[in-house]
Design a protein around this motif. Structure first.
Motif, PDB file in Angstrom:
ATOM      1  N   GLU A  27       0.439  -1.274  -0.066  1.00 26.35           N
ATOM      2  CA  GLU A  27      -0.135  -0.258  -0.195  1.00 26.35           C
ATOM      3  C   GLU A  27       1.101   0.949  -0.217  1.00 26.35           C
ATOM      4  N   ASN A  28       0.572   2.197  -0.680  1.00 27.94           N
ATOM      5  CA  ASN A  28       1.201   3.443  -0.158  1.00 27.94           C
ATOM      6  C   ASN A  28       0.895   4.425   0.866  1.00 27.94           C
ATOM      7  N   SER A  29       2.642   4.524   0.561  1.00 22.06           N
ATOM      8  CA  SER A  29       3.335   5.322   2.370  1.00 22.06           C
ATOM      9  C   SER A  29       4.555   6.178   2.015  1.00 22.06           C
ATOM     10  N   THR A  30       3.991   7.591   2.704  1.00 20.62           N
ATOM     11  CA  THR A  30       5.467   8.422   2.741  1.00 20.62           C
ATOM     12  C   THR A  30       5.449   8.646   3.564  1.00 20.62           C
ATOM     13  N   ARG A  31       5.309   8.585   4.940  1.00 22.51           N
ATOM     14  CA  ARG A  31       5.603   8.988   6.555  1.00 22.51           C
ATOM     15  C   ARG A  31       6.664   7.443   7.262  1.00 22.51           C
ATOM     16  N   THR A  32       5.746   6.521   6.998  1.00 24.71           N
ATOM     17  CA  THR A  32       6.045   4.412   7.871  1.00 24.71           C
ATOM     18  C   THR A  32       7.145   4.254   6.720  1.00 24.71           C
ATOM     19  N   ARG A  33       7.466   4.364   5.259  1.00 21.09           N
ATOM     20  CA  ARG A  33       8.010   3.951   4.571  1.00 21.09           C
ATOM     21  C   ARG A  33       9.542   4.591   4.601  1.00 21.09           C
TER      22      ARG A  33
ATOM     23  N   MET B 144       6.594  -5.031   7.478  1.00 19.59           N
ATOM     24  CA  MET B 144       4.930  -5.005   6.035  1.00 19.59           C
ATOM     25  C   MET B 144       3.952  -3.977   5.981  1.00 19.59           C
ATOM     26  N   ARG B 145       3.197  -3.820   5.472  1.00 23.62           N
ATOM     27  CA  ARG B 145       2.369  -2.256   4.662  1.00 23.62           C
ATOM     28  C   ARG B 145       1.310  -3.632   3.917  1.00 23.62           C
ATOM     29  N   HIS B 146       0.316  -3.976   4.337  1.00 24.15           N
ATOM     30  CA  HIS B 146      -0.627  -4.453   3.245  1.00 24.15           C
ATOM     31  C   HIS B 146      -2.021  -3.976   3.313  1.00 24.15           C
TER      32      HIS B 146
ATOM     33  N   GLU C 148      -4.845  -2.635  12.306  1.00 21.71           N
ATOM     34  CA  GLU C 148      -3.741  -1.850  13.477  1.00 21.71           C
ATOM     35  C   GLU C 148      -2.255  -0.859  12.622  1.00 21.71           C
ATOM     36  N   HIS C 149      -1.717  -0.173  13.628  1.00 23.19           N
ATOM     37  CA  HIS C 149      -0.449   0.620  13.264  1.00 23.19           C
ATOM     38  C   HIS C 149       0.526   0.665  13.893  1.00 23.19           C
ATOM     39  N   PRO C 150       1.131  -0.551  14.933  1.00 19.57           N
ATOM     40  CA  PRO C 150       2.016   0.167  16.110  1.00 19.57           C
ATOM     41  C   PRO C 150       2.306   0.791  16.561  1.00 19.57           C
ATOM     42  N   THR C 151       3.924   0.759  15.326  1.00 20.37           N
ATOM     43  CA  THR C 151       4.526   1.655  15.238  1.00 20.37           C
ATOM     44  C   THR C 151       3.826   3.633  15.223  1.00 20.37           C
ATOM     45  N   GLN C 152       2.975   3.299  14.701  1.00 18.74           N
ATOM     46  CA  GLN C 152       2.802   4.957  14.252  1.00 18.74           C
ATOM     47  C   GLN C 152       1.785   4.992  16.092  1.00 18.74           C
ATOM     48  N   ALA C 153       0.621   4.147  16.537  1.00 17.83           N
ATOM     49  CA  ALA C 153       0.888   4.419  17.918  1.00 17.83           C
ATOM     50  C   ALA C 153       1.826   4.475  19.555  1.00 17.83           C
TER      51      ALA C 153
ATOM     52  N   HIS D 182      -1.921  15.360  13.950  1.00 19.77           N
ATOM     53  CA  HIS D 182      -2.494  14.279  13.529  1.00 19.77           C
ATOM     54  C   HIS D 182      -1.204  13.410  12.419  1.00 19.77           C
ATOM     55  N   PRO D 183      -1.557  12.243  12.116  1.00 22.89           N
ATOM     56  CA  PRO D 183      -0.682  11.446  11.838  1.00 22.89           C
ATOM     57  C   PRO D 183       0.058  11.298  10.722  1.00 22.89           C
ATOM     58  N   GLY D 184      -0.896  12.692   9.596  1.00 27.37           N
ATOM     59  CA  GLY D 184      -0.372  12.406   8.265  1.00 27.37           C
ATOM     60  C   GLY D 184      -0.827  11.017   7.477  1.00 27.37           C
ATOM     61  N   PRO D 185      -1.612  11.549   6.289  1.00 25.62           N
ATOM     62  CA  PRO D 185      -1.258  12.749   5.554  1.00 25.62           C
ATOM     63  C   PRO D 185      -2.209  14.005   5.787  1.00 25.62           C
ATOM     64  N   ILE D 186      -2.214  14.724   6.038  1.00 30.36           N
ATOM     65  CA  ILE D 186      -3.157  15.745   6.596  1.00 30.36           C
ATOM     66  C   ILE D 186      -4.420  15.680   4.981  1.00 30.36           C
TER      67      ILE D 186
HETATM   68  N1   CP Z   1       0.647   7.804   9.062  1.00 29.44           N
HETATM   69  C1   CP Z   1       0.945   7.681   8.033  1.00 29.44           C
HETATM   70  O1   CP Z   1       1.069   5.406   8.206  1.00 29.44           O
HETATM   71  O2   CP Z   1       1.473   8.091   7.131  1.00 29.44           O
HETATM   72  P1   CP Z   1       2.428   6.900   5.657  1.00 29.44           P
HETATM   73  O3   CP Z   1       0.599   5.719   5.039  1.00 29.44           O
HETATM   74  O4   CP Z   1       1.998   8.004   4.497  1.00 29.44           O
HETATM   75  O5   CP Z   1       3.250   5.671   5.801  1.00 29.44           O
END
Ligand code: CP
Length: 307
Positions: free
Chosen positions: A55-61, A108-110, A136-141, A263-267
């Motif tokens: 799945e798409n990601s900027t921050r987490t990846r 992994m993100r899925h 869940e998104h444990p590292t974000q929490a 805010h976890p982003g993206p806003i």
């Molecule tokens: N907060 C967060 O998971 O952002 P990304 O989707 O850009 O990784």
């Protein structure tokens, strides 16, 4: 040395409070490392990590990749959009092929809830869930909790309002579990169509009035409207959502206290948050991103000790 009770990070629900405390304490040491002129330590020099993103990601990846490189791990990146998944390969085949290249950990993100859990039962590598669908998104929490503690100290008795699209949010569920394990009180607030009915059974307050939620809380964690996961209309229009549930600086200024805004982003600027609120001095949104690297370094470092 203390160690985690698990060799995978699949979610916060099954993590012990002592695991959370250990990760947050370890992250403090790594935050000091990433603020040095030389931001690198040799801790994971013999470890190879695959970042496998379906799945798409900027921050987490980027945050995981930086965390891995700061720990001196070897890193490979996989994105489903440019892979043989497009030719019909299964998740298990894809990951087993990556592991044949002697990979020790998979981040992994899925889009499917439970995909990291499934992998952890079938392959011999540490698995880190970087977000699984609406689950869940444990590292974000963990990075959210770290950022809250950094700003307000001990979270025991602190009031945190999670505002927005709770139904489609993996951040909401992981935050609820994490904050409760750290002793905070949690409220969720949003349109009734975007709050799952089972949520009150988790011991959170449920509200539908954003001004009341802001007046109640010490910290507001505002979530994105996840249009990509919405197959039906949950509210009439983005304009109407913004009118009833959007937060702006004037609303923060009306309060008789200064709350912390996250805010976890993206806003979606102008939808759940106005720019004057997102960019205000009460906002710690970019601190969350900075802390994400230190928290992910802590998670990877501690999981590597479990091999
Ligand atoms: N907060 C967060 O998971 O952002 P990304 O989707 O850009 O990784």
């Amino acid at each position: 040395m203390q160690s985690l009770s698990t060799r995978h990070l699949l979610g916060i629900k099954n993590l012990q409070s002592s695991d959370i405390q250990l990760i947050l304490e370890t992250a403090k040491e790594f935050k000091e490392v990433i603020n040095r002129p030389i931001k690198k330590v040799p801790s994971l020099r013999d470890i190879t990590i695959a970042n496998v993103f379906f799945e798409n990601s900027t921050r987490t990846r980027l945050s995981f990749e930086l965390a891995e490189k700061r720990l001196s791990a070897d890193v490979v990146n996989f994105s489903s959009a440019s892979s043989s998944v497009k030719k019909g390969e299964t998740l298990l085949d894809t990951v087993n092929n990556i592991l044949s290249m002697k990979v020790d950990m998979v981040v992994m993100r899925h889009s499917s809830p439970g995909a990291p859990d499934f992998l952890s039962k079938h392959i011999d590598a540490n698995i880190v869930n970087a977000g699984d669908g609406t689950h869940e998104h444990p590292t974000q929490a963990l990075l959210d909790a770290y950022s809250m503690q950094e700003k307000v100290g001990d979270l025991t008795g602190k009031k945190v309002a999670i505002i927005g699209d709770i139904l489609h949010s993996r951040v909401a569920l992981s935050n609820i579990y994490c904050l409760q394990k750290l002793g905070a009180e949690v409220m969720v607030c949003g349109p009734s169509t975007l709050i799952p009915k089972h949520l009150s059974s988790l011991g959170v307050k449920v509200g539908h009035n954003v001004k009341e939620a802001l007046a109640w809380c010490d910290i507001a964690n505002v979530l994105r409207i996840q249009l990509e996961r919405q197959q039906i209309k949950y509210f009439p229009s983005l304009r109407e959502y913004s009118l009833y549930f959007g937060i702006n600086k004037a609303m923060l200024d009306e309060l008789d206290k200064e709350i912390v805004l996250m805010h976890p982003g993206p806003i979606n600027r102008g939808v759940e948050l106005s720019s004057d609120a997102a960019d205000s001095s009460q906002s710690i949104i970019l601190n969350q991103v900075e802390n994400g690297v230190a928290v992910r370094m802590a998670v990877l470092y501690l999981l590597a000790q479990k091999n």
